[in-house]
Design a protein around this motif. Structure first.
Motif, PDB file in Angstrom:
ATOM      1  N   THR A  45       0.917  -1.337   0.183  1.00 52.88           N
ATOM      2  CA  THR A  45      -0.027   0.031   0.002  1.00 52.88           C
ATOM      3  C   THR A  45       0.883   1.353   0.110  1.00 52.88           C
ATOM      4  N   PRO A  46       0.927   1.851  -0.943  1.00 53.31           N
ATOM      5  CA  PRO A  46       1.727   3.332  -1.110  1.00 53.31           C
ATOM      6  C   PRO A  46       1.322   4.268  -0.240  1.00 53.31           C
ATOM      7  N   VAL A  47       2.116   5.050   0.417  1.00 50.53           N
ATOM      8  CA  VAL A  47       1.859   5.914   1.184  1.00 50.53           C
ATOM      9  C   VAL A  47       2.597   7.019   1.006  1.00 50.53           C
ATOM     10  N   PRO A  48       1.753   8.448   0.906  1.00 49.81           N
ATOM     11  CA  PRO A  48       2.551   9.570   0.201  1.00 49.81           C
ATOM     12  C   PRO A  48       3.768   9.769   0.901  1.00 49.81           C
ATOM     13  N   ASP A  49       4.874  10.419   0.231  1.00 42.68           N
ATOM     14  CA  ASP A  49       6.121  10.888   0.822  1.00 42.68           C
ATOM     15  C   ASP A  49       5.958  11.936   1.950  1.00 42.68           C
ATOM     16  N   LYS A  50       6.393  11.996   2.937  1.00 40.37           N
ATOM     17  CA  LYS A  50       6.499  13.262   4.067  1.00 40.37           C
ATOM     18  C   LYS A  50       7.668  14.066   4.128  1.00 40.37           C
ATOM     19  N   HIS A  51       7.534  15.271   3.988  1.00 42.23           N
ATOM     20  CA  HIS A  51       8.374  16.194   4.379  1.00 42.23           C
ATOM     21  C   HIS A  51       8.511  16.552   5.875  1.00 42.23           C
ATOM     22  N   ILE A  52       9.454  16.089   6.594  1.00 49.04           N
ATOM     23  CA  ILE A  52       9.409  16.233   8.102  1.00 49.04           C
ATOM     24  C   ILE A  52      10.283  17.056   8.521  1.00 49.04           C
ATOM     25  N   GLN A  53       9.964  18.005   9.580  1.00 46.55           N
ATOM     26  CA  GLN A  53      11.008  19.008  10.230  1.00 46.55           C
ATOM     27  C   GLN A  53      11.196  18.556  11.758  1.00 46.55           C
ATOM     28  N   ILE A  54      12.433  18.361  12.189  1.00 45.15           N
ATOM     29  CA  ILE A  54      12.474  18.037  13.534  1.00 45.15           C
ATOM     30  C   ILE A  54      13.016  19.453  14.393  1.00 45.15           C
ATOM     31  N   TYR A  55      12.654  19.140  15.712  1.00 44.48           N
ATOM     32  CA  TYR A  55      12.937  20.182  16.525  1.00 44.48           C
ATOM     33  C   TYR A  55      14.501  20.796  16.244  1.00 44.48           C
ATOM     34  N   GLY A  56      14.426  22.013  16.406  1.00 40.51           N
ATOM     35  CA  GLY A  56      15.534  22.960  16.092  1.00 40.51           C
ATOM     36  C   GLY A  56      15.881  23.884  17.533  1.00 40.51           C
ATOM     37  N   PRO A  57      16.936  24.558  17.611  1.00 37.29           N
ATOM     38  CA  PRO A  57      17.048  25.437  18.839  1.00 37.29           C
ATOM     39  C   PRO A  57      16.097  26.379  19.112  1.00 37.29           C
ATOM     40  N   GLY A  58      15.641  26.663  18.111  1.00 38.13           N
ATOM     41  CA  GLY A  58      14.202  27.843  18.693  1.00 38.13           C
ATOM     42  C   GLY A  58      13.157  27.390  19.176  1.00 38.13           C
ATOM     43  N   ASP A  59      13.054  25.950  19.150  1.00 32.99           N
ATOM     44  CA  ASP A  59      11.865  25.285  19.690  1.00 32.99           C
ATOM     45  C   ASP A  59      12.035  24.933  21.101  1.00 32.99           C
ATOM     46  N   ILE A  60      13.277  24.890  21.691  1.00 27.12           N
ATOM     47  CA  ILE A  60      13.641  24.722  23.138  1.00 27.12           C
ATOM     48  C   ILE A  60      13.226  25.837  23.917  1.00 27.12           C
ATOM     49  N   VAL A  61      12.380  25.484  25.215  1.00 29.27           N
ATOM     50  CA  VAL A  61      11.891  26.686  26.066  1.00 29.27           C
ATOM     51  C   VAL A  61      12.517  26.420  27.178  1.00 29.27           C
ATOM     52  N   GLY A  62      12.923  25.422  27.572  1.00 28.70           N
ATOM     53  CA  GLY A  62      13.629  24.975  28.890  1.00 28.70           C
ATOM     54  C   GLY A  62      14.227  23.702  28.635  1.00 28.70           C
ATOM     55  N   ILE A  63      15.157  23.592  29.982  1.00 32.88           N
ATOM     56  CA  ILE A  63      16.045  22.296  30.099  1.00 32.88           C
ATOM     57  C   ILE A  63      15.538  21.637  31.265  1.00 32.88           C
ATOM     58  N   ASP A  64      15.244  20.327  31.372  1.00 36.39           N
ATOM     59  CA  ASP A  64      14.710  19.593  32.614  1.00 36.39           C
ATOM     60  C   ASP A  64      16.230  19.397  33.196  1.00 36.39           C
ATOM     61  N   ARG A  65      16.051  19.899  34.609  1.00 34.66           N
ATOM     62  CA  ARG A  65      17.243  19.641  35.365  1.00 34.66           C
ATOM     63  C   ARG A  65      17.680  18.282  35.579  1.00 34.66           C
ATOM     64  N   ARG A  66      17.005  17.247  35.311  1.00 35.14           N
ATOM     65  CA  ARG A  66      17.254  15.977  35.160  1.00 35.14           C
ATOM     66  C   ARG A  66      18.406  15.579  34.342  1.00 35.14           C
ATOM     67  N   MET A  67      18.599  16.547  33.161  1.00 31.34           N
ATOM     68  CA  MET A  67      19.538  16.380  31.928  1.00 31.34           C
ATOM     69  C   MET A  67      20.944  16.870  32.596  1.00 31.34           C
ATOM     70  N   ILE A  68      20.816  17.536  33.672  1.00 28.63           N
ATOM     71  CA  ILE A  68      22.514  18.117  34.001  1.00 28.63           C
ATOM     72  C   ILE A  68      22.888  17.226  35.263  1.00 28.63           C
ATOM     73  N   VAL A  69      23.974  16.580  35.043  1.00 29.47           N
ATOM     74  CA  VAL A  69      24.443  15.472  35.887  1.00 29.47           C
ATOM     75  C   VAL A  69      25.281  16.413  37.116  1.00 29.47           C
ATOM     76  N   LYS A  70      26.113  17.363  36.484  1.00 28.62           N
ATOM     77  CA  LYS A  70      27.028  18.191  37.319  1.00 28.62           C
ATOM     78  C   LYS A  70      27.354  19.359  36.897  1.00 28.62           C
ATOM     79  N   THR A  71      27.518  20.576  37.489  1.00 30.73           N
ATOM     80  CA  THR A  71      28.097  21.925  37.050  1.00 30.73           C
ATOM     81  C   THR A  71      29.237  22.184  38.264  1.00 30.73           C
ATOM     82  N   ASP A  72      29.879  22.890  37.470  1.00 33.00           N
ATOM     83  CA  ASP A  72      31.038  23.572  38.438  1.00 33.00           C
ATOM     84  C   ASP A  72      31.263  25.112  37.810  1.00 33.00           C
ATOM     85  N   PRO A  73      31.048  25.935  38.661  1.00 33.38           N
ATOM     86  CA  PRO A  73      31.109  26.079  40.116  1.00 33.38           C
ATOM     87  C   PRO A  73      29.433  25.411  40.749  1.00 33.38           C
TER      88      PRO A  73
END
Length: 182
Positions: A45-73
């Protein structure tokens, strides 16, 4: 007992990001072609090709604290030595390059995110408004910007991946041209 071996990679990309092509837009794009099999009669069954955009820097509105393992200072440290470099360690090793809408050039890829350290008086704070969901800052003078920010052709060198192993060993499989499973 063997001596510990450490290696450093200039960047790390995983998954579909390995298949991105350069784009002048803030979001990377790619085409998806899909054929569906499954009716039991061998009919495709053919499915039409899709042109997909993935998230870029302008789509990020915050960073989950759990993504950060360590900071110094650490937060609110006021006596950090001025000759030391502050840093952030992320849980996901590919995070600094995950949303970069570009392909690597000569084994170098500019990270989409940067850690910026400025003193009071060197910048002006801006606050979120309807069409800009994040607070921001503006460097007060071009002289400050030139003194503290690396040249654009050196930005790639301010982020790296630390690998506890020898990349020249025969069992080193971290570096590959194949995308990881998504």
């Amino acid at each position: 007992m063997s001596i510990a071996t450490y290696s450093f990679l200039p960047f790390l990309r995983q998954g579909i990001a390995n298949k991105l092509e350069d784009t002048p837009e803030a979001r990377a794009t790619f085409d998806v072609k899909l054929d569906v099999h499954g009716d039991g009669n061998g009919i495709i069954t053919p499915v039409p090709d899709k042109h997909i955009q993935i998230y870029g820097p302008g789509d990020i509105v915050g960073i989950d604290r759990r993504m950060i393992v360590k900071t110094d200072p650490l937060n609110w440290i006021t006596n950090f030595e001025p000759n030391y470099l502050p840093y952030v360690d992320f849980y996901d090793e590919d995070f600094p390059w995950r949303y970069t809408p570009a392909t690597p050039k000569v084994q170098r890829l500019i990270p989409w995110i940067s850690l910026i350290v400025l003193a009071d008086g060197e910048f002006e704070e801006g606050h979120a408004v309807v069409d800009q969901p994040l607070d921001f800052f503006t460097v007060k003078t071009a002289a400050i910007a030139h003194a503290f920010f690396p040249p654009i052709d050196q930005v790639w060198a301010w982020a790296h991946v630390h690998y506890n192993g020898d990349l020249t060993a025969t069992d080193a499989t971290i570096v590959t041209d194949q995308p990881a499973s998504v």
